[in-house]
Design a protein around this motif. Structure first.
Motif, mmCIF file in Angstrom:
data_model
loop_
_atom_site.group_PDB
_atom_site.id
_atom_site.type_symbol
_atom_site.label_atom_id
_atom_site.label_comp_id
_atom_site.label_asym_id
_atom_site.label_seq_id
_atom_site.Cartn_x
_atom_site.Cartn_y
_atom_site.Cartn_z
ATOM 1 N N HIS A 3 33.708 32.045 1.859
ATOM 2 C CA HIS A 3 32.912 32.916 2.724
ATOM 3 C C HIS A 3 33.407 32.835 4.166
ATOM 4 O O HIS A 3 33.429 33.835 4.884
ATOM 5 C CB HIS A 3 31.433 32.522 2.662
ATOM 6 C CG HIS A 3 30.803 32.791 1.326
ATOM 7 N ND1 HIS A 3 30.672 34.062 0.811
ATOM 8 C CD2 HIS A 3 30.274 31.960 0.400
ATOM 9 C CE1 HIS A 3 30.085 34.003 -0.373
ATOM 10 N NE2 HIS A 3 29.841 32.733 -0.644
ATOM 11 N N ALA A 7 34.909 35.983 6.267
ATOM 12 C CA ALA A 7 34.358 36.394 7.558
ATOM 13 C C ALA A 7 35.446 36.447 8.618
ATOM 14 O O ALA A 7 35.507 37.374 9.430
ATOM 15 C CB ALA A 7 33.247 35.435 7.985
ATOM 16 N N ARG A 143 26.915 39.347 9.799
ATOM 17 C CA ARG A 143 27.474 38.184 9.089
ATOM 18 C C ARG A 143 26.556 36.967 9.167
ATOM 19 O O ARG A 143 26.836 35.938 8.543
ATOM 20 C CB ARG A 143 28.833 37.816 9.675
ATOM 21 C CG ARG A 143 29.892 38.879 9.463
ATOM 22 C CD ARG A 143 30.444 38.850 8.062
ATOM 23 N NE ARG A 143 31.227 40.034 7.752
ATOM 24 C CZ ARG A 143 31.920 40.173 6.642
ATOM 25 N NH1 ARG A 143 31.926 39.193 5.749
ATOM 26 N NH2 ARG A 143 32.593 41.283 6.398
ATOM 27 N N ARG A 147 28.748 34.634 12.001
ATOM 28 C CA ARG A 147 29.144 35.623 13.010
ATOM 29 C C ARG A 147 30.189 35.071 13.987
ATOM 30 O O ARG A 147 31.046 35.805 14.456
ATOM 31 C CB ARG A 147 27.922 36.137 13.770
ATOM 32 C CG ARG A 147 27.159 35.126 14.590
ATOM 33 C CD ARG A 147 25.961 35.794 15.261
ATOM 34 N NE ARG A 147 25.225 34.870 16.117
ATOM 35 C CZ ARG A 147 24.274 34.051 15.678
ATOM 36 N NH1 ARG A 147 23.964 34.043 14.384
ATOM 37 N NH2 ARG A 147 23.638 33.254 16.498
ATOM 38 N N PHE A 150 33.510 35.226 12.344
ATOM 39 C CA PHE A 150 33.959 36.611 12.437
ATOM 40 C C PHE A 150 34.547 36.877 13.826
ATOM 41 O O PHE A 150 35.618 37.474 13.958
ATOM 42 C CB PHE A 150 32.771 37.544 12.179
ATOM 43 C CG PHE A 150 33.094 39.002 12.279
ATOM 44 C CD1 PHE A 150 33.441 39.729 11.150
ATOM 45 C CD2 PHE A 150 33.035 39.657 13.500
ATOM 46 C CE1 PHE A 150 33.741 41.083 11.236
ATOM 47 C CE2 PHE A 150 33.325 41.002 13.613
ATOM 48 C CZ PHE A 150 33.686 41.719 12.473
#
Length: 204
Positions: A3, A7, A143, A147, A150
């Motif tokens: 994950h 991201a 996200r 985040r 990201f």
């Protein structure tokens, strides 16, 4: 772990899609690179400025969503619609190209002038706040806890792009001064923006 990588990759792709649009900043970096004039300073300013703006977007929009969870829906809708509009504009440029990225022009002549010009092109451009702060902040907010990962991916995309554009200008210049090259880039940008826009709208 998967994950986190997803991201970061999404941030990298989103950031790159927003950065590669034809604009005065990219033309300036390319010109400096071709002339080998204050390249390190110019690339550093562009990459660092983007990192600051990305952090502001991720932190600002993210904090707003944490404080008022209901805002995520509104952010998703607005951000999704903006991304779809950007995608449509990029798709339009594929069929009606605005022209190549021009790298002609006189040299800045001094490090001070190069730095001031770069700062002006970066921070006095209103579109940079919409692109980097709001749009990236909106997509990053979707996200959740990832985040910042990201945002890190988006910042890395900025570093890679400006380093390639500035230090690889001698090689990239021939490619990026061709209108056909920008039609290909705009096609990729359009596909990415539309996909992200739909994702935000569906998840809102």
């Amino acid at each position: 772990m998967s994950h986190t990588l997803t991201a970061a990759a999404a941030g990298f792709g989103t950031g790159l899609s927003l950065i590669v649009a034809i604009g005065a900043q990219n033309a300036f970096v390319l010109r400096q690179g071709i002339r080998r004039d204050a390249v390190l300073a110019v690339v550093g300013i562009c990459a660092l400025s983007d990192a600051v703006l990305i952090a502001a977007g991720v932190g600002g929009v993210g904090a707003l969503v944490v404080a008022w969870p209901g805002v995520l829906t509104a952010v998703g809708w607005v951000g999704g619609l903006f991304l779809l509009c950007y995608g449509a504009l990029a798709a339009r440029r594929v069929f009606r190209p605005a022209g190549a990225l021009a790298a002609e022009g006189e040299s800045t002549g001094s490090l001070r002038r190069a730095v001031l010009t770069c700062l002006a092109l970066t921070w006095l451009n209103p579109h940079v706040y919409l692109d980097t702060v709001f749009l990236l902040g909106s997509v990053a907010a979707d996200r959740g806890p990832l985040r910042w990962t990201f945002g890190l991916g988006a910042a890395l995309a900025s570093v890679c792009w400006f380093v390639a554009l500035g230090f690889g200008a001698r090689l990239l210049g021939r490619f990026l001064t061709r209108p056909a090259a920008w039609r290909v880039l705009d096609g990729l940008v359009a596909a990415t923006m539309v996909a992200l826009g739909v994702t935000l709208l569906v998840g809102a």
